[in-house]
Design a protein around this motif. Structure first.
Motif, PDB file in Angstrom:
ATOM      1  N   ALA A 511       0.806  -1.223   0.000  1.00  0.00           N
ATOM      2  CA  ALA A 511       0.000   0.000   0.000  1.00  0.00           C
ATOM      3  C   ALA A 511       0.834   1.265   0.000  1.00  0.00           C
ATOM      4  O   ALA A 511       0.373   2.316  -0.457  1.00  0.00           O
ATOM      5  N   THR A 512       2.053   1.209   0.530  1.00  0.00           N
ATOM      6  CA  THR A 512       2.870   2.407   0.643  1.00  0.00           C
ATOM      7  C   THR A 512       4.209   2.194  -0.056  1.00  0.00           C
ATOM      8  O   THR A 512       4.570   1.070  -0.407  1.00  0.00           O
ATOM      9  N   ALA A 513       4.919   3.278  -0.239  1.00  0.00           N
ATOM     10  CA  ALA A 513       6.243   3.217  -0.854  1.00  0.00           C
ATOM     11  C   ALA A 513       7.197   4.044  -0.002  1.00  0.00           C
ATOM     12  O   ALA A 513       7.052   5.257   0.090  1.00  0.00           O
ATOM     13  N   ALA A 514       8.117   3.332   0.650  1.00  0.00           N
ATOM     14  CA  ALA A 514       9.140   4.024   1.431  1.00  0.00           C
ATOM     15  C   ALA A 514      10.200   4.578   0.482  1.00  0.00           C
ATOM     16  O   ALA A 514      10.202   4.293  -0.716  1.00  0.00           O
ATOM     17  N   ALA A 515      11.106   5.372   1.014  1.00  0.00           N
ATOM     18  CA  ALA A 515      12.157   5.969   0.191  1.00  0.00           C
ATOM     19  C   ALA A 515      13.463   5.948   0.953  1.00  0.00           C
ATOM     20  O   ALA A 515      13.488   6.021   2.182  1.00  0.00           O
ATOM     21  N   ALA A 516      14.561   5.837   0.200  1.00  0.00           N
ATOM     22  CA  ALA A 516      15.873   5.862   0.842  1.00  0.00           C
ATOM     23  C   ALA A 516      16.114   7.214   1.494  1.00  0.00           C
ATOM     24  O   ALA A 516      16.785   7.324   2.516  1.00  0.00           O
ATOM     25  N   GLN A 572      13.964   7.631  11.089  1.00  0.00           N
ATOM     26  CA  GLN A 572      14.730   8.018   9.906  1.00  0.00           C
ATOM     27  C   GLN A 572      14.404   7.136   8.705  1.00  0.00           C
ATOM     28  O   GLN A 572      14.920   7.380   7.615  1.00  0.00           O
ATOM     29  N   ALA A 573      13.558   6.130   8.905  1.00  0.00           N
ATOM     30  CA  ALA A 573      13.295   5.162   7.843  1.00  0.00           C
ATOM     31  C   ALA A 573      11.878   5.219   7.298  1.00  0.00           C
ATOM     32  O   ALA A 573      11.671   5.042   6.093  1.00  0.00           O
ATOM     33  N   LEU A 574      10.899   5.424   8.155  1.00  0.00           N
ATOM     34  CA  LEU A 574       9.504   5.433   7.733  1.00  0.00           C
ATOM     35  C   LEU A 574       8.784   6.631   8.323  1.00  0.00           C
ATOM     36  O   LEU A 574       9.258   7.263   9.278  1.00  0.00           O
ATOM     37  N   ALA A 575       7.620   6.931   7.747  1.00  0.00           N
ATOM     38  CA  ALA A 575       6.796   8.026   8.261  1.00  0.00           C
ATOM     39  C   ALA A 575       6.316   7.700   9.673  1.00  0.00           C
ATOM     40  O   ALA A 575       6.225   6.526  10.060  1.00  0.00           O
TER      41      ALA A 575
END
Length: 642
Positions: A511-516, A572-575
Motif C-alpha cells: 500500500a505504501t512506498a518508502a524511500a531511501a 529516519q526510515a519510515l513516516a
C-alpha cells in the motif's frame, strides 16, 4: 586512453569501439591477402591459432582475478565473480552482462565487477568465429561466379554494416543497457573495419591532407569520451564518432611529414605500449576495481591512480613476456593442430579447475548451513518467543546464497489463471488440494513479492490458491494516474484487467512506498483509485505497509562493519504513521503493518534472530520473511476477519 579514462575519469572513452573496429580491419587484411595470393584459408587451423594467441593471457588474468576476489572481495560478491569467470573464459560475458543490465532482480555488482571488461573480448571472440566464415564464403562465391573477391566482400560487409547499425540505433533507443553488450548491435563496428581494409588501397591522401586527417582523428579519438556520454548513448549512431576518428588516422597512414600524427604514434614508447596493449587491457580493470572495493571508494585519488596505472603496466609487461609471447613464438605449438588445441584446453583448465573447486566449496558450506532451524536461526520468531538463537551459528542467508533470496511459487500460471496478455510473463501459482477455500492474487513489484515467503505458508495451511503477478519496479496502482511511469503503465493496465477477469477473493499488494531519502514514505501512486475500483467489484484488498529502504546496502554493511553499526532509527526510515491509514474506511480494504517486526523497539536492525533482514538496501531476505509467517497469519486474519 581506455585505462586513463577508467582510472581518472570513471568514464567510457570510446576506445573499445576502436579496438573492435581495428581487430576486424586486421583480420580482413590478412584473409584478403591469403585469397588474392592463392593460399588456403584453413579455417580450423586459423581458429585454433587465434584462440591459442588470445586465451593464455586471458586465462591467467581470470585466474588471478579469482584469487584476488577470494582474498579481498566480500563473500556476497563471490557468486557473481564466479559466474563471470565462466562467462569470460567461454567468451559469453557480454550476454551475461546484457541480461544482468536489464534484470531488475539481478545484483548491480556487474557495474563494478573485476571481470566486466571481458564483455568486449567476448564479442571479439564471437566475431573471430563468424568473420572467417563470411570471408571464406566470399571466396567461394567469388570463384563460383567469377566476381571480384573484394567486391563480394564489400557487398557482404556493407549489408552487415547497414543492418547492424540500424538495429543498433533502434535497440539503443529502446533498451540501451542491453544494446551496449549485444553482439548484434556491435557487428557494424567490425564491418566498418572490414570495409576500411577493402577500400584502403584506393584511399591515397596527399601529404598535407594526410597530416590534417591524422591529427583530426587523434584529437577526435581523445575527446570522444569527454564530449559524448559514451556509457549512456553507445553503441548507436554516436559510436560513428570514434570509429570515424580511427578511420581518419588509418587513412592518413605514414605521411612522412615532421608534422604528421604518425610521427608521434610511431615513437618507441607508444609502439612499446602497443606491444603490451592487450595485456594492459586485461589487467588494469581487475586491479582498479579490486583496489576500489578494498578501500571502499568510488574513484581513485591522483596518487593511487598513478600507482594503479604503473602496476597495470608492469603486470601487462610480465604477462606479455612471460606468458603470451613465449606461447605465441613456440614453434612446437604450431606444428600440430592437436598441440594448439591442447594449449586452448590448458587455458580453459586454468580457470575451470579453481572456479569449480571454489563453487563446490561454497555448495558444501551452504549445505551445512541449511540444516539450521528455528533453534539456531529463529529470525522474527525471536520477537514472539524471546529465544535469540545460537550466536555461534552462521547468520543466514550466507553471502553466497543471496541470489536465492527471491520468492518463487510452485508453477507457472495455468488454466483459468494463465494470463492472455504476454506482458504478464511473470505469473506463478501454488498447487492446492481440491477446491481452494480462497483465491488470493499477489500483485505488484518486488516488495510485494518478498512478502510471499511469509504469505505462502499461511495460504498452504488454509488451502488458499495463491497467484503471483509481478513486475520489478511497478507497485500496483491506477495505471492512468499521471504519477505512474510509462515503463509500468502498460503492465499495470494489463494486471488490473487480469484481476478483474479472474475475480479472486482478494488481492494482496503493497500500500505504501518508502524511500531511501527517509522518512519520505507515501501511498503508492494511484493506490486509492485502484482499491476503490477493485473493492467496488467485490474484490477485497489486503494492503501491507512497505518495509524501510536505506541509503546503503544493509547486507554488505554487516559484512564490513558488523550489525550494530548498521542499525537505523525507525524515525529516519519510515513516516511516523502508516500513510495508508486514511484509506482504512474503504469497505473491503484491510491494512497490515509488520513494521515492529522489522524495526523492533524503534530500531531497524539488519540482523534479527541470527537472520539477515535485508539482502540489499531495500529488499527483505526470503529467509527472514519466512520467519514472519506466524505474524502474517495473525495480523492478516485479524484485519480481514477471515
Amino acid at each position: 586512453m581506455v585505462v586513463t579514462y577508467h582510472v581518472f575519469l570513471d568514464r567510457v572513452s570510446g576506445g573499445v569501439d576502436i579496438f573492435l573496429m581495428i581487430s576486424a580491419f586486421l583480420l580482413t587484411l590478412s584473409f584478403t591477402r591469403k585469397v588474392e595470393e592463392g593460399r588456403p584459408l584453413a579455417l580450423g587451423r586459423h581458429w585454433l591459432h587465434r584462440f591459442k594467441r588470445l586465451m593464455p593471457a586471458a586465462a591467467v588474468t581470470i585466474a588471478g582475478t579469482l584469487a584476488a576476489a577470494w582474498l579481498w572481495l566480500p563473500p556476497s560478491r563471490w557468486a557473481a565473480v564466479l559466474d563471470q569467470a565462466w562467462a569470460s573464459v567461454l567468451y559469453v560475458q557480454n550476454w551475461l552482462l546484457a541480461t544482468t543490465a536489464v534484470d531488475y532482480y539481478a545484483s548491480d555488482d556487474s557495474l563494478a565487477s573485476p571481470l566486466q571488461h571481458f564483455w568486449s573480448l567476448s564479442i571479439q571472440g564471437q566475431v573471430f568465429l563468424l568473420w572467417p566464415l563470411v570471408l571464406a564464403g566470399g571466396a567461394w562465391l567469388s570463384r563460383r561466379c567469377g566476381w571480384r573477391y573484394r567486391a563480394v566482400l564489400a557487398v557482404a560487409f556493407g549489408l552487415v554494416f547497414a543492418a547492424s547499425l540500424a538495429f543498433s540505433i533502434y535497440e539503443t533507443a529502446t533498451s540501451q543497457a542491453f544494446a551496449y553488450f549485444d553482439t548484434r548491435a556491435r557487428l557494424w563496428e567490425f564491418a566498418a573495419g572490414s570495409l576500411l581494409a577493402l577500400a584502403l588501397p584506393y584511399l591515397r591522401a596527399p601529404r598535407p591532407l594526410g597530416v590534417v586527417l591524422g591529427w583530426t582523428g587523434v584529437v577526435a579519438m581523445l575527446a570522444c569520451g569527454l564530449v559524448l556520454p559514451v556509457g549512456q548513448s553507445f553503441p548507436g549512431s554516436v559510436a560513428l564518432w570514434p570509429i570515424g576518428a580511427a578511420a581518419l588516422v588509418i587513412v592518413a597512414g605514414q605521411t612522412g611529414s615532421r608534422l604528421g600524427a604518425d610521427r608521434l604514434l610511431s615513437t618507441r614508447p607508444l609502439v612499446g605500449m602497443g606491444n603490451v596493449s592487450y595485456a594492459l587491457y586485461l589487467v588494469h580493470w581487475p586491479i582498479l576495481t579490486v583496489y576500489l572495493a578494498v578501500i571502499g571508494e568510488a574513484r581513485a585519488s591522483l596518487g593511487a591512480g598513478l600507482a594503479i596505472i604503473g602496476a597495470s603496466v608492469v603486470a601487462a609487461y610480465l604477462l606479455t613476456h612471460l606468458v603470451e609471447t613465449p606461447l605465441r613464438r613456440a614453434a612446437w605449438t604450431e606444428a600440430r593442430r592437436w598441440r594448439m588445441a591442447a594449449v586452448v584446453a590448458a587455458c580453459l583448465a586454468v580457470v575451470a579447475v579453481p572456479a569449480a573447486a571454489w563453487q563446490a566449496g561454497i555448495a558444501r558450506t551452504a549445505q551445512a548451513a541449511g540444516v539450521s532451524g528455528a533453534a539456531t536461526n529463529p529470525g522474527a520468531l525471536t520477537l514472539r518467543t524471546g529465544v535469540a538463537g545460537d550466536a555461534s551459528a552462521p547468520v543466514l542467508p550466507l553471502a553466497t546464497q543471496l541470489d536465492q533470496q527471491w520468492v518463487n511459487l510452485d508453477h507457472q500460471c495455468q488454466g483459468r489463471f494463465a494470463p492472455s496478455d504476454p506482458i504478464l510473463e511473470q505469473c506463478e501459482q501454488t498447487q492446492v488440494a481440491g477446491e481452494p477455500s480462497k483465491v488470493v492474487v499477489v500483485v505488484g513489484n518486488s516488495h510485494a513479492e518478498q512478502w510471499m515467503a511469509a504469505l505462502e505458508p499461511v495460504a498452504r495451511e488454509r488451502n488458499w490458491q495463491l497467484v503471483a503477478l509481478l513486475k520489478g519496479g511497478c507497485a500496483f496502482g491506477e495505471p492512468t494516474d499521471p504519477g505512474q511511469s510509462d515503463f509500468c503503465a502498460g503492465w499495470l493496465a494489463a494486471a488490473k484487467d487480469y484481476v478483474l477477469g479472474v475475480q479472486p477473493d482478494a488481492v494482496f499488494t503493497v500500500a505504501t512506498a518508502a524511500a531511501a531519502s527517509a522518512p519520505d514514505e507515501r501511498q503508492v501512486t494511484g493506490y486509492e483509485q485502484v482499491v476503490r475500483e477493485l473493492t467496488g467489484r467485490g474484490i477485497e484488498v489486503v494492503g501491507v505497509r512497505d518495509n524501510p529502504r536505506f541509503t546503503h546496502n544493509m547486507y554488505q554493511c554487516v559484512e564490513d562493519r558488523g550489525a550494530a553499526a548498521c542499525e537505523v532509527p525507525l524515525e529516519q526510515a519510515l513516516a511516523p504513521a502508516n500513510p495508508a491509514l486514511p484509506l482504512a474506511t474503504i469497505p473491503g480494504l484491510h491494512l497490515v503493518d509488520l513494521t515492529d517486526r522489522l524495526c523492533p523497539d524503534g530500531v531497524c536492525r539488519p540482523v534479527i534472530g541470527n537472520v539477515h533482514v535485508y539482502l540489499d538496501d531495500n529488499h527483505l531476505t526470503a529467509d527472514y520473511s519466512a520467519t514472519l509467517a506466524a505474524d502474517m497469519r495473525d495480523r492478516l486474519l485479524a484485519a480481514t476477519g477471515w
